[in-house]
Design an enzyme around this catalytic site. Structure first.
Site, PDB file in Angstrom:
ATOM      1  N   GLU A 152       0.781  -1.053   0.132  1.00  0.00           N
ATOM      2  CA  GLU A 152      -0.148   0.158  -0.008  1.00  0.00           C
ATOM      3  C   GLU A 152       0.830   1.240  -0.141  1.00  0.00           C
ATOM      4  O   GLU A 152       1.636   1.552   0.897  1.00  0.00           O
ATOM      5  CB  GLU A 152      -1.074   0.119   1.393  1.00  0.00           C
ATOM      6  CG  GLU A 152      -1.876   1.211   1.410  1.00  0.00           C
ATOM      7  CD  GLU A 152      -2.820   1.069   2.529  1.00  0.00           C
ATOM      8  OE1 GLU A 152      -3.105  -0.053   3.074  1.00  0.00           O
ATOM      9  OE2 GLU A 152      -3.322   1.991   2.856  1.00  0.00           O
TER      10      GLU A 152
ATOM     11  N   LYS B  35      -6.798  -0.760  11.520  1.00  0.00           N
ATOM     12  CA  LYS B  35      -6.457  -1.182  10.538  1.00  0.00           C
ATOM     13  C   LYS B  35      -5.161  -0.450  10.187  1.00  0.00           C
ATOM     14  O   LYS B  35      -4.292  -0.826   9.571  1.00  0.00           O
ATOM     15  CB  LYS B  35      -7.522  -1.048   9.131  1.00  0.00           C
ATOM     16  CG  LYS B  35      -7.017  -1.862   7.890  1.00  0.00           C
ATOM     17  CD  LYS B  35      -6.335  -0.795   7.078  1.00  0.00           C
ATOM     18  CE  LYS B  35      -5.931  -1.342   5.726  1.00  0.00           C
ATOM     19  NZ  LYS B  35      -5.016  -0.526   4.952  1.00  0.00           N
TER      20      LYS B  35
ATOM     21  N   ASP C 146       4.237 -14.854  11.297  1.00  0.00           N
ATOM     22  CA  ASP C 146       2.803 -15.180  10.857  1.00  0.00           C
ATOM     23  C   ASP C 146       1.954 -14.256  11.078  1.00  0.00           C
ATOM     24  O   ASP C 146       1.242 -13.839  12.180  1.00  0.00           O
ATOM     25  CB  ASP C 146       2.398 -16.312  11.527  1.00  0.00           C
ATOM     26  CG  ASP C 146       1.123 -16.974  11.221  1.00  0.00           C
ATOM     27  OD1 ASP C 146       0.178 -16.341  10.700  1.00  0.00           O
ATOM     28  OD2 ASP C 146       0.656 -18.235  11.779  1.00  0.00           O
TER      29      ASP C 146
ATOM     30  N   HIS D  86      -0.460  12.753  -1.419  1.00  0.00           N
ATOM     31  CA  HIS D  86       0.168  11.439  -1.328  1.00  0.00           C
ATOM     32  C   HIS D  86       0.888  11.210  -2.647  1.00  0.00           C
ATOM     33  O   HIS D  86       0.232  10.754  -3.616  1.00  0.00           O
ATOM     34  CB  HIS D  86      -0.687  10.330  -0.992  1.00  0.00           C
ATOM     35  CG  HIS D  86      -1.112  10.340   0.527  1.00  0.00           C
ATOM     36  ND1 HIS D  86      -2.058   9.366   0.738  1.00  0.00           N
ATOM     37  CD2 HIS D  86      -0.658  10.922   1.627  1.00  0.00           C
ATOM     38  CE1 HIS D  86      -2.203   9.370   2.072  1.00  0.00           C
ATOM     39  NE2 HIS D  86      -1.481  10.477   2.626  1.00  0.00           N
TER      40      HIS D  86
HETATM   41  C1  MEV Z   1      -5.477   3.156   5.428  1.00  0.00           C
HETATM   42  O1  MEV Z   1      -4.727   2.137   4.868  1.00  0.00           O
HETATM   43  C2  MEV Z   1      -5.323   3.318   6.797  1.00  0.00           C
HETATM   44  C3  MEV Z   1      -6.245   4.757   7.392  1.00  0.00           C
HETATM   45  O2  MEV Z   1      -7.460   4.305   6.962  1.00  0.00           O
HETATM   46  C4  MEV Z   1      -5.986   4.275   8.985  1.00  0.00           C
HETATM   47  C5  MEV Z   1      -6.892   5.227   9.493  1.00  0.00           C
HETATM   48  O3  MEV Z   1      -7.977   5.820   9.157  1.00  0.00           O
HETATM   49  O4  MEV Z   1      -6.661   5.626  10.770  1.00  0.00           O
HETATM   50  C6  MEV Z   1      -5.495   5.970   6.969  1.00  0.00           C
END
Ligand code: MEV
Length: 447
Positions: free
Chosen positions: A101, A291, A307, A404
């Site tokens: 990513e 995430k 893992d 970005h």
């Molecule tokens: C993207 O991979 C992760 C984010 O969405 C985490 C977040 O919102 O805190 C940017």
């Protein structure tokens, strides 16, 4: 009339019958690929060539790789990056990260630099205990099994001595064994819980071997008159590791934060704390928030040959330990101090598994100075915290879509932009929100 749909599926007048291939695993790699190409008209004719391009030039390395899994037809690339400038417990690290990513490594590196100038990450490991269980049914009064177990505990544990020898030499081994009853099962189900310290190994094989040995011993030594009451269901380690924990923390005076992306230190820190509070209160946000933490954690876990499925499962179950899924990180402003921390159950290993077999996992561990498992836990949690800091910082200031560069590049690549179009687009979008359609429109008006 039969019509071929795709691999192994043939439709007979609306009814789907399953067509199975037998012996696929026995085919050579070339035969496996050929079969796939025959089955999938969509695979282009370069597929075989592309796969060959993914392979190591060393035959020995490739054969080792092929054996990690089954039915292997090639290697699947994911970028291997580095986030430098991590200051963790006074030690400097350039951290290897495997992730596909865009922006994740850049965000980790940016946060690492930010916090290196403010004392760095401080970590603590309250405990490294892992667990495994034997689940079983017992067809009579349970007190019969309880008294057998109490009397024979020593003998049961002694039956694992040969499996424990090496682990004990390294300072680990079995920490405890106990009997438990699972609540709310219709027919009662019982479990034997084994607690262990696996030192620098992730320890899955070790724990599973111990459990299977204990189960065998029980079956062997249960007196004949009660032996048939013991009905084992399964023996397996637990990937829930709430006692294999690491905490990573950053903190500084508000004045040291300085102004962050246009917000004063006061406004930034208070908004930051609110953003974390949202992820405490709302599971919908907590999942995305966590995430973001796992973006960093998984990237290090993968790079070091650990893992990631086990780590993911463990962290998410830990996030829901109080009955509601919530943020794994915490933030507070106390007086004129800002503190941001994360607590994660990370059962990581730096010996065994892929750590020596995967050449790049081995290189990652070298890059980190041959860390022991505890140090790797500290590094990984700190990268997770850095990632979370970077994400929240963007979310509460510029927004996540702005600036970005890599996101630009991915879209530009997809749209087939040439070098000079790329440069113009990157300059144009520097202070604008990026989206696929906005980039597409920009490129169109260039032509
Ligand atoms: C993207 O991979 C992760 C984010 O969405 C985490 C977040 O919102 O805190 C940017």
């Amino acid at each position: 009339m039969a019509k071929r749909l795709s691999i192994g599926r043939t439709v007979f007048e609306g009814e789907i019958r399953v067509e199975l291939i037998t012996g696929y695993s026995k085919l050579s790699k070339n035969e496996k690929i050929k079969w796939l190409v025959d089955q999938c008209p969509d695979l282009n004719e370069n597929f075989h060539q592309d796969l060959l391009g993914t392979e190591f030039s060393s035959r020995e390395k490739q054969e080792r790789f092929d054996q990690f899994s089954e039915n292997t037809i090639g290697n699947f690339h994911i970028p291997f990056g580095v986030a430098p400038n991590f200051l963790i417990d006074g030690q400097s690290f350039a951290v290897p990260m495997v992730i596909e990513e865009s922006s994740v490594v850049a965000a980790a590196a940016k946060s690492a630099k930010f916090w290196s100038l403010r004392g760095g990450f401080k970590t603590a490991i309250p405990s490294v205990t892992k667990r495994g269980h034997i689940y079983f049914e017992w067809d009579k009064e349970f007190s019969l099994f309880e008294s057998f177990f109490e009397k024979q505990k020593e003998r049961i544990l002694n039956s694992t001595l040969d499996l424990n020898r090496n682990m004990e030499k390294r300072g680990g081994g079995i920490l405890g064994i106990k009997l438990e009853t699972l609540k709310s099962a219709k027919e009662p189900i019982y479990r034997i819980e084994l607690s262990v310290n696996t030192c620098d190994a992730m320890g899955a094989n070790y724990i599973n071997s111990l459990l299977e040995r204990i189960n065998e011993t029980i079956e062997e030594i249960l007196p004949a008159e009660i032996n048939s009451f013991y009905q084992p269901i399964m023996a397996i380690l637990s990937n829930s590791t709430p006692e294999c924990l690491v905490e990573s923390k950053v903190s500084c005076k508000l004045s040291e934060l300085g102004s962050v992306d246009g917000l004063t230190s006061h406004d930034f820190s208070h908004k930051f704390v609110k953003a974390v509070e949202v992820a405490k209160l709302d599971p919908s946000r907590a999942v995305t928030h966590n995430k973001g933490i796992m973006n960093g954690v998984d990237a290090v876990v993968l790079a070091t040959g650990n893992d990631f499925r086990a780590i993911e499962a463990s962290c998410h179950s830990y996030a829901a330990r109080d009955g509601q899924y919530q943020s794994l990180s915490n933030a507070k402003v106390e007086g004129d101090y800002f503190e941001f921390s994360v607590r994660l159950p990370l059962a990581l290993g730096t010996v065994g598994g892929l750590t020596k077999l995967h050449p790049l996992a081995e290189a990652s561990l070298k890059m980190l100075g041959h860390p022991d498992a505890r140090t790797l836990m500290s590094i990984t949690a700190s990268v997770g915290l850095a990632q979370n800091f970077g994400a929240i910082r963007s979310l509460i200031t510029t927004g996540i879509q702005r600036g970005h560069m890599k996101m630009h590049l991915n879209i530009l690549n997809q749209l087939g932009a040439n070098k000079s179009q790329e440069e113009l687009a990157i300059r144009y979008f520097e202070d604008k929100v990026v989206s696929f359609s906005a980039v597409q429109a920009f490129l169109q008006q260039l032509n």
